[in-house]
Motif scaffolding. Structure first.
Motif, PDB file in Angstrom:
ATOM      1  N   ASP A   1      -4.499   3.928   2.018  1.00 14.82           N
ATOM      2  CA  ASP A   1      -4.544   2.898   0.987  1.00 14.82           C
ATOM      3  C   ASP A   1      -4.561   1.506   1.635  1.00 14.82           C
ATOM      4  O   ASP A   1      -5.317   0.622   1.225  1.00 14.82           O
ATOM      5  CB  ASP A   1      -3.343   3.063   0.050  1.00 14.82           C
ATOM      6  CG  ASP A   1      -3.336   2.074  -1.107  1.00 14.82           C
ATOM      7  OD1 ASP A   1      -4.415   1.783  -1.664  1.00 14.82           O
ATOM      8  OD2 ASP A   1      -2.237   1.607  -1.473  1.00 14.82           O
TER       9      ASP A   1
ATOM     10  N   GLN B   1      -7.966   0.677   3.082  1.00 15.62           N
ATOM     11  CA  GLN B   1      -8.909   0.334   2.014  1.00 15.62           C
ATOM     12  C   GLN B   1      -8.670  -1.098   1.531  1.00 15.62           C
ATOM     13  O   GLN B   1      -9.613  -1.851   1.302  1.00 15.62           O
ATOM     14  CB  GLN B   1      -8.780   1.314   0.851  1.00 15.62           C
ATOM     15  CG  GLN B   1      -9.335   2.689   1.177  1.00 15.62           C
ATOM     16  CD  GLN B   1      -9.057   3.724   0.105  1.00 15.62           C
ATOM     17  OE1 GLN B   1      -8.114   3.611  -0.671  1.00 15.62           O
ATOM     18  NE2 GLN B   1      -9.876   4.765   0.073  1.00 15.62           N
ATOM     19  N   LYS B   2      -7.400  -1.483   1.387  1.00 11.93           N
ATOM     20  CA  LYS B   2      -7.078  -2.832   0.922  1.00 11.93           C
ATOM     21  C   LYS B   2      -7.497  -3.891   1.947  1.00 11.93           C
ATOM     22  O   LYS B   2      -7.886  -4.992   1.576  1.00 11.93           O
ATOM     23  CB  LYS B   2      -5.594  -2.943   0.589  1.00 11.93           C
ATOM     24  CG  LYS B   2      -5.262  -2.203  -0.689  1.00 11.93           C
ATOM     25  CD  LYS B   2      -3.815  -2.294  -1.080  1.00 11.93           C
ATOM     26  CE  LYS B   2      -3.638  -1.551  -2.407  1.00 11.93           C
ATOM     27  NZ  LYS B   2      -2.298  -1.598  -2.912  1.00 11.93           N
TER      28      LYS B   2
ATOM     29  N   ALA C   1       0.859  -1.181   0.000  1.00  6.79           N
ATOM     30  CA  ALA C   1       0.000   0.000   0.000  1.00  6.79           C
ATOM     31  C   ALA C   1       0.895   1.230   0.000  1.00  6.79           C
ATOM     32  O   ALA C   1       2.004   1.191   0.525  1.00  6.79           O
ATOM     33  CB  ALA C   1      -0.905  -0.007   1.226  1.00  6.79           C
TER      34      ALA C   1
END
Length: 95
Positions: A11, A14-15, A6
């Motif tokens: 990020d 979110q992943k 990420a």
């Protein structure tokens, strides 16, 4: 090991919503969402409440370590580190 990368804490969070991971390794200082925020966010997701989370950072102050631990960090590795150190920690926490 399969690694999911990420660009920052936001990020990564979110992943985590769409991918299953067995362990999280994070830096402390990142744009958009720092490592402490990422750890708190990950711990708020039921499936990540108890996974190992290791902070990898240049910060070595006890106050920062305590902040990380309070957020839910499992371990703390201070940079610079040897690759063997990281592999040993990964093996230890993943059993």
């Amino acid at each position: 090991y399969t690694v999911v990368e990420a660009v920052d804490g936001k990020d990564a969070l979110q992943k985590l919503q769409t991918q299953k991971v067995d362990m999280l390794i994070t830096d402390l200082n990142m744009p958009n969402l720092d490592g402490i925020g990422l750890i708190k966010g990950a711990r708020a997701i039921p499936s990540y409440k108890f996974i190992p989370i290791v902070m990898l950072t240049t910060e070595s102050q006890d106050s920062k370590k305590q902040e990380g631990k309070s957020a839910g960090a499992t371990g703390w590795i201070v940079k610079p580190f040897q690759p063997d150190q990281l592999i040993a920690v990964v093996k230890k926490v993943l059993g």
